[in-house]
Design an enzyme around this catalytic site. Structure first.
Site, mmCIF file in Angstrom:
data_model
loop_
_atom_site.group_PDB
_atom_site.id
_atom_site.type_symbol
_atom_site.label_atom_id
_atom_site.label_comp_id
_atom_site.label_asym_id
_atom_site.label_seq_id
_atom_site.Cartn_x
_atom_site.Cartn_y
_atom_site.Cartn_z
ATOM 1 N N LYS A 75 0.809 -1.229 0.000
ATOM 2 C CA LYS A 75 0.000 0.000 0.000
ATOM 3 C C LYS A 75 0.844 1.284 0.000
ATOM 4 O O LYS A 75 0.416 2.300 -0.518
ATOM 5 C CB LYS A 75 -0.945 0.019 1.204
ATOM 6 C CG LYS A 75 -2.089 -0.980 1.103
ATOM 7 C CD LYS A 75 -3.041 -0.829 2.279
ATOM 8 C CE LYS A 75 -4.076 -1.920 2.284
ATOM 9 N NZ LYS A 75 -5.040 -1.811 3.380
ATOM 10 N N ASP A 111 -9.928 2.809 2.192
ATOM 11 C CA ASP A 111 -10.022 2.285 3.570
ATOM 12 C C ASP A 111 -10.521 3.382 4.511
ATOM 13 O O ASP A 111 -11.292 3.120 5.443
ATOM 14 C CB ASP A 111 -8.638 1.827 4.085
ATOM 15 C CG ASP A 111 -8.215 0.483 3.515
ATOM 16 O OD1 ASP A 111 -9.084 -0.295 3.095
ATOM 17 O OD2 ASP A 111 -6.994 0.218 3.492
ATOM 18 N N ILE A 230 -11.056 -3.555 13.651
ATOM 19 C CA ILE A 230 -11.207 -3.596 12.185
ATOM 20 C C ILE A 230 -10.937 -4.981 11.596
ATOM 21 O O ILE A 230 -11.045 -5.181 10.396
ATOM 22 C CB ILE A 230 -10.378 -2.507 11.472
ATOM 23 C CG1 ILE A 230 -8.873 -2.749 11.621
ATOM 24 C CG2 ILE A 230 -10.780 -1.123 11.933
ATOM 25 C CD1 ILE A 230 -8.052 -1.963 10.593
HETATM 26 P P1 NAP Z 1 0.450 -2.665 8.837
HETATM 27 O O1 NAP Z 1 0.606 -1.426 8.059
HETATM 28 O O2 NAP Z 1 1.417 -3.783 8.662
HETATM 29 O O3 NAP Z 1 0.390 -2.251 10.403
HETATM 30 C C1 NAP Z 1 0.283 -3.225 11.395
HETATM 31 C C2 NAP Z 1 0.171 -2.544 12.741
HETATM 32 O O4 NAP Z 1 -0.049 -3.546 13.723
HETATM 33 C C3 NAP Z 1 1.438 -1.792 13.157
HETATM 34 O O5 NAP Z 1 1.078 -0.699 13.939
HETATM 35 C C4 NAP Z 1 2.168 -2.846 13.987
HETATM 36 O O6 NAP Z 1 3.015 -2.297 14.972
HETATM 37 C C5 NAP Z 1 1.004 -3.510 14.685
HETATM 38 N N1 NAP Z 1 1.325 -4.872 15.093
HETATM 39 C C6 NAP Z 1 1.551 -5.939 14.282
HETATM 40 N N2 NAP Z 1 1.812 -7.025 15.029
HETATM 41 C C7 NAP Z 1 1.757 -6.624 16.327
HETATM 42 C C8 NAP Z 1 1.937 -7.298 17.555
HETATM 43 N N3 NAP Z 1 2.228 -8.594 17.614
HETATM 44 N N4 NAP Z 1 1.809 -6.581 18.706
HETATM 45 C C9 NAP Z 1 1.516 -5.269 18.663
HETATM 46 N N5 NAP Z 1 1.336 -4.577 17.535
HETATM 47 C C10 NAP Z 1 1.440 -5.254 16.367
HETATM 48 O O7 NAP Z 1 -0.973 -3.341 8.554
HETATM 49 P P2 NAP Z 1 -2.367 -2.592 8.243
HETATM 50 O O8 NAP Z 1 -2.568 -2.508 6.779
HETATM 51 O O9 NAP Z 1 -2.442 -1.361 9.061
HETATM 52 O O10 NAP Z 1 -3.425 -3.693 8.758
HETATM 53 C C11 NAP Z 1 -3.556 -3.939 10.138
HETATM 54 C C12 NAP Z 1 -4.771 -4.819 10.421
HETATM 55 O O11 NAP Z 1 -5.948 -4.197 9.942
HETATM 56 C C13 NAP Z 1 -4.734 -6.196 9.761
HETATM 57 O O12 NAP Z 1 -5.257 -7.108 10.692
HETATM 58 C C14 NAP Z 1 -5.646 -6.046 8.590
HETATM 59 O O13 NAP Z 1 -6.240 -7.268 8.212
HETATM 60 C C15 NAP Z 1 -6.684 -5.085 9.145
HETATM 61 N N6 NAP Z 1 -7.336 -4.309 8.071
HETATM 62 C C16 NAP Z 1 -8.698 -4.420 7.945
HETATM 63 C C17 NAP Z 1 -9.330 -3.713 6.951
HETATM 64 C C18 NAP Z 1 -10.822 -3.832 6.773
HETATM 65 O O14 NAP Z 1 -11.327 -3.444 5.712
HETATM 66 N N7 NAP Z 1 -11.567 -4.286 7.770
HETATM 67 C C19 NAP Z 1 -8.603 -2.879 6.072
HETATM 68 C C20 NAP Z 1 -7.216 -2.773 6.257
HETATM 69 C C21 NAP Z 1 -6.587 -3.506 7.263
HETATM 70 P P3 NAP Z 1 4.564 -1.921 14.667
HETATM 71 O O15 NAP Z 1 4.539 -0.600 13.963
HETATM 72 O O16 NAP Z 1 5.167 -1.879 16.002
HETATM 73 O O17 NAP Z 1 5.100 -3.040 13.793
#
Ligand code: NAP
Length: 289
Positions: A75, A111, A230
């Site tokens: 993204k 999003d 989410i």
């Molecule tokens: P991303 O850019 O990779 O960000 C992930 C976030 O989660 C970061 O802040 C990361 O922290 C944190 N994180 C990951 N593993 C962790 C752990 N074990 N403990 C604490 N913090 C943790 O991913 P994203 O695109 O934002 O997506 C995040 C989530 O949202 C996913 O589960 C995805 O499926 C969901 N999502 C849902 C929708 C929907 O339409 N419902 C849309 C987009 C995303 P750090 O910065 O410390 O690594």
């Protein structure tokens, strides 16, 4: 939709790219909506590794791909290969939807719209509210910018504190919201819970298959909170179970997912998809998991 007999040489192609991509529900959701409207499009999924991203984008232009959804981990990285992105996607720093307009690839972030619409549709009033967002990745950035024009104050708690502070700074620099970035710890969460009305989990903690995980222990939750997770697989994460148990209002991620998809669909095809068809398809897929 399998073996669609109507696909022909003029059929327009839409797709989602990510790495991995095999669990994406976007193809089933979009194809169900396309079929219902008898639109001559097909929606596919491609696994594109980060090293192949530029080549994939060139391929989209060369083969006149009409629309592309972008998911983890592309993204942010895809932006430099696009011809233009809209101002909100620029602020967020992430694109999840691209439209090919006469060979120009234009990027947007649907999003942000999807998450905010889902929340507003529950009747939650954003004005004068304070939110605590757990996570500072792409989804957290999209949601915090989406909410920032109405909400009073945003606290961002992230495992990597620097990322939380950077997001808070970006919000303060380009919106009217007060924003603070903190590290993700029980101590910090405890100190913030009484100050906020809305708690949003944007981390993958609690997502299938690690369904027992949660970003905040139940004992730190309080029943004045609206809790928004989410994640949509499972529909009721441990966080939402804990929150429901103590009497909080809750929302899962399915409507955010459908809303972002519906906006992309409309942008690509100039037709409004049937949201119910999209939702039924996702619920059907989730029930099989
Ligand atoms: P991303 O850019 O990779 O960000 C992930 C976030 O989660 C970061 O802040 C990361 O922290 C944190 N994180 C990951 N593993 C962790 C752990 N074990 N403990 C604490 N913090 C943790 O991913 P994203 O695109 O934002 O997506 C995040 C989530 O949202 C996913 O589960 C995805 O499926 C969901 N999502 C849902 C929708 C929907 O339409 N419902 C849309 C987009 C995303 P750090 O910065 O410390 O690594």
């Amino acid at each position: 939709m399998l073996n669609n007999p109507y696909i022909n040489t003029r059929t327009k192609v839409l797709c989602v790219i990510g790495h991995p991509i095999e669990h994406s529900m976007s193809p089933s959701m979009h194809n169900a909506a396309l079929k219902e409207l008898s639109l001559d499009f097909v929606y596919l999924a491609f696994d594109v590794s980060p090293k192949d991203l530029e080549k994939a984008v060139l391929g989209f232009k060369k083969h006149d791909m009409k629309g592309i959804n972008v998911t983890i981990p592309h993204k942010e990285a895809i932006i430099k290969y696009l011809d233009k992105i809209d101002p909100l996607a620029e602020k967020i720093g992430a694109v999840n939807t691209i439209k090919n307009i006469n060979g120009q690839l234009i990027g947007r972030n649907t999003d942000a719209f999807g998450a905010k619409k889902a929340l507003i549709d529950t009747g939650f009033e954003l004005r004068s509210k304070k939110a605590l967002i757990i996570g500072a990745g792409g989804a957290a950035r999209a949601i915090s910018f989406a909410l920032s024009d109405e909400i009073d104050e945003i606290f961002i708690c992230n495992r990597n504190e620097k990322r939380a502070i950077r997001l808070a700074k970006d919000l303060k620099d380009s919106t009217k919201t007060t924003a603070t970035g903190r590290t993700l710890s029980n101590e910090v969460l405890k100190s913030l819970i009484d100050k906020v009305d809305l708690l949003i989990n944007t981390t993958p903690l609690g997502m299938y298959p690690d369904v027992e995980k949660t970003p905040i222990p139940q004992k730190l939750l309080a029943n004045h909170l609206f809790v928004y997770d989410i994640i949509y697989n499972p529909l009721k994460t441990q966080l939402l179970k804990d929150a429901c148990e103590i009497g909080c209002k809750t929302l899962n991620g399915i409507d955010m997912f459908i809303n972002q998809g519906a906006l992309a669909f409309e942008w690509w095809t100039d037709m409004k998809p049937n949201i119910n068809t999209m939702k039924e398809k996702i619920l059907e897929l989730l029930a099989k998991k």
